[in-house]
Write an enzyme that holds these catalytic residues in place. Structure first.
Site, PDB file in Angstrom:
ATOM      1  N   HIS A  96       0.822  -1.209   0.000  1.00  0.00           N
ATOM      2  CA  HIS A  96       0.000   0.000   0.000  1.00  0.00           C
ATOM      3  C   HIS A  96       0.856   1.259   0.000  1.00  0.00           C
ATOM      4  O   HIS A  96       0.628   2.187  -0.777  1.00  0.00           O
ATOM      5  CB  HIS A  96      -0.936  -0.001   1.203  1.00  0.00           C
ATOM      6  CG  HIS A  96      -1.905   1.136   1.244  1.00  0.00           C
ATOM      7  ND1 HIS A  96      -1.530   2.414   1.574  1.00  0.00           N
ATOM      8  CD2 HIS A  96      -3.238   1.198   0.990  1.00  0.00           C
ATOM      9  CE1 HIS A  96      -2.594   3.210   1.532  1.00  0.00           C
ATOM     10  NE2 HIS A  96      -3.640   2.493   1.171  1.00  0.00           N
ATOM     11  N   ASP A  97       1.837   1.313   0.904  1.00  0.00           N
ATOM     12  CA  ASP A  97       2.669   2.504   1.028  1.00  0.00           C
ATOM     13  C   ASP A  97       4.007   2.352   0.310  1.00  0.00           C
ATOM     14  O   ASP A  97       4.866   3.241   0.414  1.00  0.00           O
ATOM     15  CB  ASP A  97       2.947   2.796   2.506  1.00  0.00           C
ATOM     16  CG  ASP A  97       1.704   3.232   3.262  1.00  0.00           C
ATOM     17  OD1 ASP A  97       0.628   3.348   2.639  1.00  0.00           O
ATOM     18  OD2 ASP A  97       1.802   3.453   4.487  1.00  0.00           O
TER      19      ASP A  97
END
Length: 474
Positions: free
Chosen positions: A240-241
């Site tokens: 996600h990051d």
């Protein structure tokens, strides 16, 4: 004195700045204009680590095994926000697919992240089109109700969950990728599907089954892994990051060795490795998915299954395997809930042949009426009690649900936002104190089947910390 209207206009700017600050903190001393380097959070997937935050308090009891028709254990592992082509071109995922069945027509059901997780647990995303802190009322059923009706053990394992049953919006802990940087928000509630349902979270014994990766290590080492398992990596390891390559390195570190551990993967274990949604919203929600584990027939390993599947197929497949009842929602929608083919063959379930232009668009967001859509609010409705699911059992109806309020008679959608209202289920559940760890708010539960005339549509006012909001952003 700044006018309230001016402050409201500044909110998006503040959020964007805070998100950039947090990203800069993450990058500081760790990367500069290059992708972050993967760092194993532990010495191995079965070695406990302070990087997982919460210490283990002992393993679960060894479960009594309830035999299924094709498998005795089902493990889901979800990665984040990646288009099919990107994930499919990553070595870690393409190499793993050769060991199992590649599902090349698997689709997520909506955008953004949270409603996909919620759908996989309860058979619906209830019109949700954001990643806010919701609590779905206790008379709305989930897969947990179906499993427990047949005494099938279950648990979810969330990397960096601070303690068992934590209900907070997110949690920040030491940045093990960059020890000189501030704490990082590794855990977010929106990726923890069952805890969002009050029917699970309000029952202490169920709440305690939301465990972290130190618990996972203890449970596997003690041969105590439950029969239904949902695994969520943290916000860097799930990509996600970070990136799909970073997530691939985590898969190599964590999953690959576990495939050779019989406490995790025996000849009756089925593992689904997939993604929550695509990164590109304009394309249909086509994501990479594969079936791994000892339960995959030897003759099927290294093959491709082009049957149309969605996240609802995880529900229908489990129902078919153990002869469960159903939720009477997306899990019984014949179009959206095909059973994984080798399980369908073993159970006698007949899938629909859906391909090409017949594949529905499931990338739409914000346009579906539901009790969690403030622009198109309708109350929670009863399930289709006459539906017949893949398991053949009855539709589960929770106590206190108004079964007369069906989809056929639900009132027209109401724009609560235009009325200055929020949906009634925004905010932490009643009795939850942990949910205010990184955010505060008010929000009450109650009867899932309500109408506006009941006078119980309530507003929820949040005092969310900026760090919490930054992690909330998709």
């Amino acid at each position: 004195m700044i006018a309230l209207s001016t402050l409201l206009l500044l909110v998006p700017v503040v959020l964007a700045v805070q998100a950039r600050i947090q990203l800069t903190h993450f990058q500081s001393g760790h990367r500069s204009n290059i992708a972050p380097q993967f760092v194993p959070p532990s010495e191995g997937p079965l070695v406990q680590s302070s990087n997982y935050v919460g210490s283990n308090n002992g393993s679960l009891p060894k479960p009594k095994v309830v035999s299924g028709k094709s498998f005795d254990r089902f493990i889901q592992i979800w990665i984040e926000n990646t288009d099919f082509e990107s994930a499919n071109s990553t070595t870690a995922f393409s190499d793993l697919a050769k060991q199992g069945i590649f599902l090349d027509q698997y689709y997520a059901v909506t955008h953004p992240s949270e409603p996909n997780y919620v759908a996989a647990a309860g058979g619906d995303f209830w019109g949700m089109a954001d990643d806010s802190l919701y609590h779905i009322p206790s008379n709305i059923s989930t897969i947990v109700d179906l499993l427990e009706a047949k005494s099938i053990s279950w648990a979810t394992y969330e990397e960096n969950l601070p303690f068992d049953g934590f209900e907070g919006f997110n949690f920040s802990s030491k940045n093990y990728l960059n020890t000189s940087a501030p704490d990082y928000t590794y855990y977010v509630r929106k990726h923890n599907p069952t805890i969002i349902y009050d029917s699970v979270a309000s029952v202490p014994s169920r709440l305690a089954l939301h465990r972290n990766f130190n618990d996972f290590a203890a449970d596997v080492n003690a041969s105590a892994l439950p029969q239904w398992v949902f695994v969520t990596p943290n916000m860097v390891n799930d990509g996600h990051d970070t990136s799909i390559d970073f997530a691939g390195q985590w898969v190599d570190y964590w999953l690959a060795p576990l495939l050779n551990d019989t406490n995790f993967n025996n000849n009756r274990t089925l593992i689904l490795l997939t993604f929550d949604e695509t990164e590109t919203y304009t394309a249909n929600n086509h994501i990479v998915a594969m079936l791994l584990g000892g339960a995959v027939p030897e003759s099927a390993r290294g093959t491709v299954d082009s049957t149309y599947y969605t996240h609802y197929s995880t529900l229908s497949t489990v129902e078919a395997n153990w002869g469960l009842g159903s939720l009477g929602r997306g899990d019984t929608n014949k179009t959206l809930s095909n059973v994984f083919s080798f399980v369908a063959n073993a159970t006698g379930y007949k899938n629909l042949n859906i391909s090409g232009s017949d594949i529905p668009l499931t990338n739409i967001t914000g346009t579906i009426p539901g009790p969690l859509n403030p622009q198109l609010y309708v109350p929670f409705t009863a399930p289709n009690t006459s539906a017949v699911g893949a398991g053949g059992g009855a539709v589960f109806v929770a106590s206190g649900l108004n079964t007369s309020l069906t989809a056929a008679v639900v009132p027209s959608p109401v724009n609560l936002t235009a009325l200055g209202k929020t949906v009634p289920w925004l905010g932490p559940r009643n009795g939850s104190t942990a949910a205010t760890s990184n955010s505060t708010g008010s929000g009450k539960g109650g009867n899932g089947a309500v109408s506006l005339s009941d006078g119980i549509v309530r507003s929820a006012i949040f005092g969310i910390t900026l760090a919490g909001i930054a992690a909330f952003l998709v």
